[in-house]
Design an enzyme around this catalytic site. Structure first.
Site, PDB file in Angstrom:
ATOM      1  N   GLY A 203      33.179  54.024  39.565  1.00  0.00           N
ATOM      2  CA  GLY A 203      33.390  55.440  39.268  1.00  0.00           C
ATOM      3  C   GLY A 203      32.109  56.208  39.010  1.00  0.00           C
TER       4      GLY A 203
ATOM      5  N   HIS B  29      40.996  43.867  35.504  1.00  0.00           N
ATOM      6  CA  HIS B  29      40.089  44.968  35.862  1.00  0.00           C
ATOM      7  C   HIS B  29      39.213  45.296  34.658  1.00  0.00           C
ATOM      8  CE1 HIS B  29      38.635  48.932  36.920  1.00  0.00           C
ATOM      9  NE2 HIS B  29      38.875  48.596  38.178  1.00  0.00           N
TER      10      HIS B  29
ATOM     11  N   GLU C 283      33.294  43.304  40.668  1.00  0.00           N
ATOM     12  CA  GLU C 283      33.141  44.733  40.404  1.00  0.00           C
ATOM     13  C   GLU C 283      32.125  44.945  39.285  1.00  0.00           C
ATOM     14  OE1 GLU C 283      36.725  47.133  41.862  1.00  0.00           O
ATOM     15  OE2 GLU C 283      37.138  46.519  39.816  1.00  0.00           O
TER      16      GLU C 283
ATOM     17  N   LYS D  68      44.472  53.597  39.895  1.00  0.00           N
ATOM     18  CA  LYS D  68      44.311  53.791  38.443  1.00  0.00           C
ATOM     19  C   LYS D  68      45.391  54.774  37.955  1.00  0.00           C
ATOM     20  CE  LYS D  68      39.555  52.606  39.126  1.00  0.00           C
ATOM     21  NZ  LYS D  68      38.171  52.636  38.683  1.00  0.00           N
TER      22      LYS D  68
ATOM     23  N   ASN E 224      42.958  50.954  44.576  1.00  0.00           N
ATOM     24  CA  ASN E 224      43.403  50.976  43.179  1.00  0.00           C
ATOM     25  C   ASN E 224      43.440  52.424  42.701  1.00  0.00           C
ATOM     26  OD1 ASN E 224      43.726  50.725  40.422  1.00  0.00           O
ATOM     27  ND2 ASN E 224      41.689  49.848  40.061  1.00  0.00           N
TER      28      ASN E 224
ATOM     29  N   GLU F  64      38.331  47.993  33.389  1.00  0.00           N
ATOM     30  CA  GLU F  64      38.889  49.016  32.494  1.00  0.00           C
ATOM     31  C   GLU F  64      39.915  48.402  31.551  1.00  0.00           C
ATOM     32  OE1 GLU F  64      39.899  51.799  35.580  1.00  0.00           O
ATOM     33  OE2 GLU F  64      37.763  52.108  35.945  1.00  0.00           O
TER      34      GLU F  64
ATOM     35  N   SER G 283      32.457  52.129  43.624  1.00  0.00           N
ATOM     36  CA  SER G 283      31.965  53.256  44.428  1.00  0.00           C
ATOM     37  C   SER G 283      31.897  52.946  45.922  1.00  0.00           C
ATOM     38  CB  SER G 283      30.607  53.749  43.912  1.00  0.00           C
ATOM     39  OG  SER G 283      30.744  54.240  42.589  1.00  0.00           O
TER      40      SER G 283
HETATM   41  P1  PGA Z   1      35.644  53.206  42.215  1.00  0.00           P
HETATM   42  O1  PGA Z   1      36.577  52.140  41.434  1.00  0.00           O
HETATM   43  O2  PGA Z   1      35.756  52.884  43.692  1.00  0.00           O
HETATM   44  O3  PGA Z   1      36.186  54.555  41.860  1.00  0.00           O
HETATM   45  O4  PGA Z   1      34.239  52.985  41.725  1.00  0.00           O
HETATM   46  C1  PGA Z   1      36.652  50.805  41.845  1.00  0.00           C
HETATM   47  C2  PGA Z   1      37.581  50.045  40.933  1.00  0.00           C
HETATM   48  O5  PGA Z   1      37.510  50.220  39.717  1.00  0.00           O
HETATM   49  O6  PGA Z   1      38.425  49.247  41.382  1.00  0.00           O
END
Ligand code: PGA
Length: 244
Positions: free
Chosen positions: A168, A90, A162, A6, A4, A92, A208
């Site tokens: 992140g 997601h 998640e 983003k 992903n 976010e 992460s």
């Molecule tokens: P990240 O994001 O691997 O940077 O923690 C995962 C995600 O939000 O899909």
């Protein structure tokens, strides 16, 4: 293995990624790979990945087919440029853009109507985990956003667990924490859709994921794959994750 991106990578960076990533996974077998660029780079990504085992997906979708919805993109439009997948719900999108379990359900159904494969995301925030509310939160997100799907629809989705506190932040859930959440979700699936659906459903872990922790995560039988953010931006690191 899903990457992903983003809101990262312009057109030139998208092309450069595939130029390095595709040779690195050319001999990869038995792994499904999907990259999720931004909307504007989807068609180019589909073109770049054509003929490879890498599929392309979108990070979001609207639930209606067309109309006066400025700024939105529909599932048939995504399918028309060669997208095969879409991420729905997601964290976010839930937290910055007001997505709810209800919109997650509508978007998932719309994606399935257009024959896109949805990856539906669920996960708890740090304060929810710290107050022992993880299962309550996951249960609510599942019951309202996923359980109303028909069994036929459900069979075509993947779920991504998640934990918001791991996204992140560099704080991966331990393989045991992730597996326990996946186990809880599988129990919910069994309750709503039966044993076969629970066994067949693929649940990805996200938060992460890096080349140095993917092996431990994937050693858990409950964990069927990974939704990777930051580490999917670099072709070598995403290839290392795919080929763990
Ligand atoms: P990240 O994001 O691997 O940077 O923690 C995962 C995600 O939000 O899909």
């Amino acid at each position: 293995m899903a990457g992903n991106w983003k809101m990262h990578k312009n057109a030139a960076e998208t092309a450069a990624f595939f130029g390095q990533f595709l040779p690195a996974v050319r001999n990869t077998e038995g792994r499904e790979m999907v990259v999720f660029p931004t909307f504007v780079n989807l068609a180019a990504a589909v073109g770049a990945a054509r003929g490879s085992a890498v599929e392309i997906g979108a990070q979001n979708v609207f639930w209606l087919k067309e109309g006066a919805y400025t700024g939105e993109v529909s599932a048939p439009m995504l399918a028309s440029v060669g997208c095969r997948w879409v991420i729905v719900g997601h964290s976010e999108r839930r937290h910055y853009f007001g997505e709810t379990d209800d919109t997650v359900l509508k978007k998932t159904a719309a994606a399935l109507d257009a024959e896109l494969s949805p990856i539906v995301c669920v996960g708890e925030r740090l304060e929810e985990r710290e107050s022992n509310a993880t299962e309550m939160v996951l249960g609510t997100q599942f019951t309202a956003g996923i359980a109303p799907l028909s069994p036929v629809q459900f069979a075509k989705i993947c779920i991504a667990y998640e934990p918001v506190w791991a996204i992140g932040t560099g704080k991966t859930a331990t393989p045991e924490i992730a597996a326990a959440a996946h186990h809880f979700l599988r129990t919910e699936i069994r309750r709503c859709f039966g044993d076969d659906a629970a066994a067949a459903c693929r649940i990805l872990y996200g938060g992460s994921v890096k080349p140095d922790n993917i092996k431990g995560l994937m050693a858990q039988p409950e964990i069927d794959g990974a939704l990777v953010g930051g580490a999917s931006l670099d072709p070598a690191s995403f290839a290392a994750i795919v080929n763990f």
